[in-house]
Design a protein around this motif. Sequence first.
Motif, mmCIF file in Angstrom:
data_model
loop_
_atom_site.group_PDB
_atom_site.id
_atom_site.type_symbol
_atom_site.label_atom_id
_atom_site.label_comp_id
_atom_site.label_asym_id
_atom_site.label_seq_id
_atom_site.Cartn_x
_atom_site.Cartn_y
_atom_site.Cartn_z
ATOM 1 N N SER A 56 21.139 31.512 52.344
ATOM 2 C CA SER A 56 22.012 32.676 52.419
ATOM 3 C C SER A 56 23.357 32.341 51.808
ATOM 4 O O SER A 56 23.714 31.173 51.615
ATOM 5 C CB SER A 56 22.214 33.113 53.879
ATOM 6 N N CYS A 57 24.120 33.390 51.502
ATOM 7 C CA CYS A 57 25.513 33.186 51.129
ATOM 8 C C CYS A 57 26.343 34.347 51.647
ATOM 9 O O CYS A 57 25.859 35.470 51.790
ATOM 10 C CB CYS A 57 25.687 32.991 49.626
ATOM 11 N N THR A 58 27.597 34.035 51.958
ATOM 12 C CA THR A 58 28.551 35.011 52.470
ATOM 13 C C THR A 58 29.849 34.882 51.692
ATOM 14 O O THR A 58 30.145 33.843 51.104
ATOM 15 C CB THR A 58 28.845 34.807 53.968
ATOM 16 N N VAL A 59 30.631 35.949 51.684
ATOM 17 C CA VAL A 59 31.943 35.916 51.048
ATOM 18 C C VAL A 59 32.992 36.329 52.066
ATOM 19 O O VAL A 59 32.769 37.231 52.885
ATOM 20 C CB VAL A 59 31.995 36.848 49.811
ATOM 21 N N THR A 60 34.118 35.635 52.026
ATOM 22 C CA THR A 60 35.291 36.026 52.801
ATOM 23 C C THR A 60 36.365 36.463 51.818
ATOM 24 O O THR A 60 36.740 35.701 50.918
ATOM 25 C CB THR A 60 35.804 34.870 53.671
ATOM 26 N N HIS A 61 36.836 37.683 51.976
ATOM 27 C CA HIS A 61 37.812 38.259 51.049
ATOM 28 C C HIS A 61 39.230 37.856 51.448
ATOM 29 O O HIS A 61 39.468 37.387 52.577
ATOM 30 C CB HIS A 61 37.674 39.777 51.041
ATOM 31 N N PRO A 62 40.189 38.032 50.563
ATOM 32 C CA PRO A 62 41.569 37.645 50.883
ATOM 33 C C PRO A 62 42.140 38.320 52.129
ATOM 34 O O PRO A 62 43.021 37.762 52.786
ATOM 35 C CB PRO A 62 42.346 38.067 49.628
ATOM 36 N N ASP A 63 41.627 39.504 52.479
ATOM 37 C CA ASP A 63 42.129 40.185 53.679
ATOM 38 C C ASP A 63 41.495 39.662 54.960
ATOM 39 O O ASP A 63 41.775 40.177 56.055
ATOM 40 C CB ASP A 63 41.927 41.699 53.571
ATOM 41 N N GLY A 64 40.606 38.652 54.841
ATOM 42 C CA GLY A 64 39.988 38.040 56.014
ATOM 43 C C GLY A 64 38.650 38.626 56.395
ATOM 44 O O GLY A 64 37.955 38.067 57.253
ATOM 45 N N THR A 65 38.239 39.727 55.794
ATOM 46 C CA THR A 65 36.934 40.309 56.106
ATOM 47 C C THR A 65 35.825 39.509 55.426
ATOM 48 O O THR A 65 36.004 38.959 54.336
ATOM 49 C CB THR A 65 36.851 41.774 55.647
ATOM 50 N N SER A 66 34.682 39.424 56.089
ATOM 51 C CA SER A 66 33.546 38.662 55.568
ATOM 52 C C SER A 66 32.314 39.548 55.536
ATOM 53 O O SER A 66 32.179 40.484 56.335
ATOM 54 C CB SER A 66 33.265 37.436 56.439
ATOM 55 N N VAL A 104 29.058 45.091 42.468
ATOM 56 C CA VAL A 104 30.167 44.382 43.113
ATOM 57 C C VAL A 104 30.222 42.975 42.534
ATOM 58 O O VAL A 104 29.177 42.336 42.348
ATOM 59 C CB VAL A 104 29.974 44.309 44.643
ATOM 60 N N PHE A 105 31.457 42.484 42.277
ATOM 61 C CA PHE A 105 31.592 41.151 41.705
ATOM 62 C C PHE A 105 32.703 40.380 42.412
ATOM 63 O O PHE A 105 33.501 40.951 43.158
ATOM 64 C CB PHE A 105 31.863 41.242 40.199
ATOM 65 N N LEU A 106 32.726 39.075 42.184
ATOM 66 C CA LEU A 106 33.700 38.207 42.825
ATOM 67 C C LEU A 106 35.090 38.433 42.243
ATOM 68 O O LEU A 106 35.250 38.687 41.047
ATOM 69 C CB LEU A 106 33.280 36.747 42.664
ATOM 70 N N GLN A 107 36.096 38.302 43.127
ATOM 71 C CA GLN A 107 37.485 38.487 42.744
ATOM 72 C C GLN A 107 38.289 37.245 43.121
ATOM 73 O O GLN A 107 37.895 36.465 43.994
ATOM 74 C CB GLN A 107 38.073 39.712 43.464
ATOM 75 N N ALA A 108 39.430 37.059 42.469
ATOM 76 C CA ALA A 108 40.326 35.964 42.836
ATOM 77 C C ALA A 108 40.688 36.078 44.317
ATOM 78 O O ALA A 108 40.993 37.164 44.811
ATOM 79 C CB ALA A 108 41.570 35.995 41.969
ATOM 80 N N GLY A 109 40.634 34.962 45.022
ATOM 81 C CA GLY A 109 40.911 34.932 46.456
ATOM 82 C C GLY A 109 39.679 34.947 47.325
ATOM 83 O O GLY A 109 39.749 34.613 48.515
ATOM 84 N N ASP A 110 38.521 35.314 46.760
ATOM 85 C CA ASP A 110 37.273 35.293 47.522
ATOM 86 C C ASP A 110 36.842 33.849 47.775
ATOM 87 O O ASP A 110 37.013 32.964 46.919
ATOM 88 C CB ASP A 110 36.156 36.008 46.755
ATOM 89 N N VAL A 111 36.250 33.618 48.944
ATOM 90 C CA VAL A 111 35.684 32.315 49.297
ATOM 91 C C VAL A 111 34.197 32.520 49.528
ATOM 92 O O VAL A 111 33.792 33.292 50.395
ATOM 93 C CB VAL A 111 36.349 31.721 50.555
ATOM 94 N N LEU A 112 33.384 31.833 48.729
ATOM 95 C CA LEU A 112 31.925 31.979 48.779
ATOM 96 C C LEU A 112 31.332 30.780 49.499
ATOM 97 O O LEU A 112 31.560 29.632 49.117
ATOM 98 C CB LEU A 112 31.378 32.058 47.352
ATOM 99 N N ARG A 113 30.564 31.048 50.560
ATOM 100 C CA ARG A 113 29.901 29.980 51.322
ATOM 101 C C ARG A 113 28.396 30.147 51.189
ATOM 102 O O ARG A 113 27.859 31.231 51.420
ATOM 103 C CB ARG A 113 30.310 30.026 52.793
ATOM 104 N N THR A 114 27.737 29.052 50.835
ATOM 105 C CA THR A 114 26.306 29.070 50.564
ATOM 106 C C THR A 114 25.626 28.053 51.459
ATOM 107 O O THR A 114 26.036 26.888 51.505
ATOM 108 C CB THR A 114 26.043 28.728 49.084
ATOM 109 N N GLN A 115 24.573 28.476 52.170
ATOM 110 C CA GLN A 115 23.888 27.616 53.136
ATOM 111 C C GLN A 115 22.392 27.616 52.877
ATOM 112 O O GLN A 115 21.817 28.637 52.509
ATOM 113 C CB GLN A 115 24.129 28.114 54.568
#
Length: 287
Positions: free
Chosen positions: A202-212, A262-273
């Motif tokens: 799986s993978c998740t993204v956390t956006h600069p505003d803190g939402t995941s 939808v695409f990745l933006q500056a400030g996004d943190v991508l976590r892959t497990q």
Amino acid sequence: MQIGNRSGRLVLIEGDRALDVERASDGAFGPDPQDAYERWEAFRQWAEGQDASAGEPFDVAELGAPVPRPRQIMAIGLNYADHAAESGFDLPENPVVFAKFASSLTGARADVAVTGDQVDWEVELVAVIGTGGRNIPEAQAWDHVAGLTVGQDISDREVQFWGNPPQFSLGKSQEGFAPVGPAVVTLDEVDAAADRSDLALSCTVTHPDGTSEELQSGRTSSLIFTVPDLIARLSKIVELYPGDLIFTGTPDGVGIGRDPQVFLQAGDVLRTQIEGLGEIEQTFVGR
């Protein structure tokens, strides 16, 4: 056993400790992480008798790509039925193969530049070749695998679809677009934790505003072409070398397959497990 690259040095990892191989082996094996795969059988036999928990504490940010200079990085497209469907393609009769160039490799924690407006994510199981060869039978293919690791096939879709036919390899080989890690996990350790043929990924993204949000979730049991099948098919055409990486494909949920896209933006943190293999994390930064 877990094989890693700590600040450019070959290590064995257990928990939060890393055993430096050159020092622990009194120089029988060098510091270069790539050398573990060039001398795979000898290294494996030595490493199985070591206690990596006797090593030094380390930070995951110190871990580079566990296989830093593979001779070949092969990637498989459309290897999950749901991903083929969201991409608008029929199920492939043969593996769809492209290259990710070695200059795109990076480790478990990395900053990656957003190179355009359509930078996408793709969680992937990566198989690492231990013993190479040609014409490897599918029934013996697992014997040629050193271990498994977590990968992201990051893709700049603008570059990928520059023309007709598309530029798959270039669109997937920008700097940092092949993060792998945190370590190569040998099959015995994978088997102790899970079924090597049915791993959750799986993978998740956390956006600069803190939402995941979760972006992708699947299981490797849904692969169209399994790891042994891929090794058998690929080795009929190309010689596989120790340390080669095979990115095995991604499940559905990629950004280009969504409506709206939808695409990745500056400030996004991508976590892959991946189950039994650990987690990698990339922070996306502006150009």
